[in-house]
Motif scaffolding. Structure first.
Motif, PDB file in Angstrom:
ATOM      1  N   PRO A  13      -7.303 -10.841  13.052  1.00 29.64           N
ATOM      2  CA  PRO A  13      -8.222  -9.859  12.456  1.00 29.64           C
ATOM      3  C   PRO A  13      -9.576  -9.817  13.128  1.00 29.64           C
ATOM      4  O   PRO A  13     -10.258  -8.793  13.081  1.00 29.64           O
ATOM      5  CB  PRO A  13      -8.323 -10.326  11.002  1.00 29.64           C
ATOM      6  CG  PRO A  13      -7.966 -11.774  11.026  1.00 29.64           C
ATOM      7  CD  PRO A  13      -6.949 -11.914  12.119  1.00 29.64           C
ATOM      8  N   THR A  40      -3.462  -1.111   3.733  1.00 34.38           N
ATOM      9  CA  THR A  40      -4.094  -2.438   3.778  1.00 34.38           C
ATOM     10  C   THR A  40      -5.024  -2.709   2.604  1.00 34.38           C
ATOM     11  O   THR A  40      -5.506  -3.838   2.457  1.00 34.38           O
ATOM     12  CB  THR A  40      -4.904  -2.610   5.076  1.00 34.38           C
ATOM     13  OG1 THR A  40      -5.912  -1.586   5.152  1.00 34.38           O
ATOM     14  CG2 THR A  40      -4.003  -2.522   6.299  1.00 34.38           C
ATOM     15  N   THR A  68      -5.531  -6.195   0.342  1.00 34.53           N
ATOM     16  CA  THR A  68      -5.186  -7.427   1.058  1.00 34.53           C
ATOM     17  C   THR A  68      -6.304  -8.444   0.876  1.00 34.53           C
ATOM     18  O   THR A  68      -7.480  -8.126   1.061  1.00 34.53           O
ATOM     19  CB  THR A  68      -4.984  -7.146   2.559  1.00 34.53           C
ATOM     20  OG1 THR A  68      -4.076  -6.060   2.717  1.00 34.53           O
ATOM     21  CG2 THR A  68      -4.438  -8.373   3.263  1.00 34.53           C
ATOM     22  N   GLU A 124      -1.645  -8.215   6.451  1.00 32.51           N
ATOM     23  CA  GLU A 124      -2.596  -8.693   7.451  1.00 32.51           C
ATOM     24  C   GLU A 124      -2.001  -8.567   8.850  1.00 32.51           C
ATOM     25  O   GLU A 124      -2.700  -8.212   9.806  1.00 32.51           O
ATOM     26  CB  GLU A 124      -2.974 -10.146   7.148  1.00 32.51           C
ATOM     27  CG  GLU A 124      -4.082 -10.704   8.028  1.00 32.51           C
ATOM     28  CD  GLU A 124      -3.562 -11.179   9.376  1.00 32.51           C
ATOM     29  OE1 GLU A 124      -4.275 -10.991  10.386  1.00 32.51           O
ATOM     30  OE2 GLU A 124      -2.441 -11.723   9.428  1.00 32.51           O
ATOM     31  N   LEU A 132      -9.830 -13.306   3.788  1.00 38.88           N
ATOM     32  CA  LEU A 132     -10.062 -12.401   4.909  1.00 38.88           C
ATOM     33  C   LEU A 132     -11.516 -12.467   5.358  1.00 38.88           C
ATOM     34  O   LEU A 132     -12.423 -12.607   4.534  1.00 38.88           O
ATOM     35  CB  LEU A 132      -9.727 -10.962   4.504  1.00 38.88           C
ATOM     36  CG  LEU A 132      -8.290 -10.677   4.067  1.00 38.88           C
ATOM     37  CD1 LEU A 132      -8.146  -9.202   3.721  1.00 38.88           C
ATOM     38  CD2 LEU A 132      -7.302 -11.059   5.150  1.00 38.88           C
TER      39      LEU A 132
END
Length: 394
Positions: A30, A96, A99, A107, A319
């Motif tokens: 990411p 997404t 998430t 992801e 995240l």
């Protein structure tokens, strides 16, 4: 489940140790994905510009079925590219959103599958050129709202960053260490603000007849003084740093608004007489496009400033930024760059190497400036009002 989370955390820790190329080559990541999305957004911006300035061929006119002449072809071309870009990022937003952990399947979709996503984006771009002209005009109207949402999100992100920086410097841990730095930054900000205002008076209000520009510049000076006064009020006590940085943003918006006035305006003509040349337009255009991409990118990864609870601890498998919010910002950014390239109006005659020109663009910037000041002052006053209501006996 815990073992899966730990293994993913170890995998990402190893990824971050390598070079940027190693991080990207090894797949789902990411941290690197956001740069790839930013690059795709930049390419889309350049494609929209190319379609507007150089896409007026007979083949494209026949493909689009545009009946408004040369300018209509360029404008519709921008809107079609914007529609394809918006559809792609909005699809990514839907797929997404929600998430929350690194080990989720969504992801991997966000951070990998680049061949599939590249094919999807190209397909959506091509399909956008087969959409009926009436639907494109409707999208152009909706894009006004989407671009406004983008400006609002960007404004809140900027104010959040300025307040975070001020709170960081005024914290007990860094107050003594940052005192000199804060004074230097605040002083520099105010000097630049005043210099910018003086130069705008010289360049864009050379005669008393330039009443509108004089009003814009003078009112900006008043707003700067207002923000400083509220910030230094004994009940607020926010210091000089935040109004200084907000002043830079407000002065920039005022300058952008005046620069967006049509080139036929006499005051603008006189201001640009000494700097006339295609090379200056090209440089200004390139800087503007890069600024759009940077603004979209930086706002997209700043999802934490929109969280209602900011005291939550960050887990290792959380995240690094909100994927759904990231793509939503890029989706509204697609509408925003379309508005800049067509001057916020489908009927504007935009010349080559120009961006965000027209009276609509000017007033959008001015309203954005005034709204920025209102939101900033409200963020200073709202906690005091809320606290006074809580302490007032029923």
């Amino acid at each position: 489940m815990e073992g899966t989370a730990n293994s993913n955390a170890d995998r990402y820790a190893k990824l971050m140790e390598g070079s940027w190329w190693t991080q990207f080559r090894r797949g789902s990541n990411p941290w690197m994905a956001r740069y790839v999305y930013g690059l795709m957004f930049l390419i889309t911006n350049l494609l929209a510009w190319a379609v507007r300035d150089y896409g007026t061929s007979t083949e494209m006119e026949r493909l689009k079925g545009c009946h408004g002449g040369k300018d209509c072809v360029g404008t519709e071309g921008v809107l079609r590219v914007s529609l394809g870009c918006f559809t792609f990022y909005f699809t990514m937003f839907l797929s997404t959103a929600g998430t929350s952990k690194l080990h989720e399947a969504r992801e991997s979709w966000h951070s990998g599958w680049w061949s599939a996503k590249l094919f999807l984006m190209i397909a959506l771009m091509v399909l956008a050129f087969f959409v009926p002209s009436a639907a494109i005009q409707l999208y152009g109207e909706i894009a006004h709202f989407g671009a406004g949402v983008f400006l609002l999100i960007q404004l809140l992100s900027i104010i959040s960053f300025i307040k975070w920086l001020n709170d960081y410097c005024q914290s007990e841990k860094y107050a003594d260490r940052c005192h000199i730095h804060v004074m230097l930054l605040a002083t520099t900000a105010y000097v630049v603000c005043m210099l910018g205002i003086i130069l705008m008076y010289i360049w864009y209000a050379p005669e008393p007849s330039c009443l509108l520009n004089i009003f814009f510049i003078t009112w900006t000076l008043v707003l700067l003084q207002l923000m400083t006064s509220v910030s230094l009020h004994e009940k607020v006590n926010a210091g000089f740093l935040t109004p200084g940085f907000m002043g830079l943003y407000v002065v920039f918006l005022c300058w952008s608004a005046i620069r967006s006035e049509p080139p036929e305006e006499r005051c603008i003509k006189e201001a640009e007489a000494a700097t006339k040349g295609l090379w200056l337009n090209i440089i200004s255009f390139i800087v503007a496009v890069i600024a759009i991409v940077i603004a979209t990118f930086s706002t997209g990864i700043d999802s934490k400033c929109f969280q209602f609870r900011k005291d939550e601890t960050q887990a290792e498998d959380d995240l690094p930024y909100g994927f759904g919010f990231f793509h939503l910002v890029f989706a509204t950014g697609a509408m925003y760059f379309a508005m800049l390239l067509i001057g916020w109006s489908a009927h504007n005659d935009m010349k080559r190497w120009t961006i965000d020109v027209g009276w609509t663009s000017t007033w959008v910037r001015i309203v954005n400036e005034w709204l920025a000041v209102c939101v900033y002052i409200w963020t200073l006053v709202a906690p005091i009002i809320s606290k006074s209501r809580q302490t007032t006996p029923a």
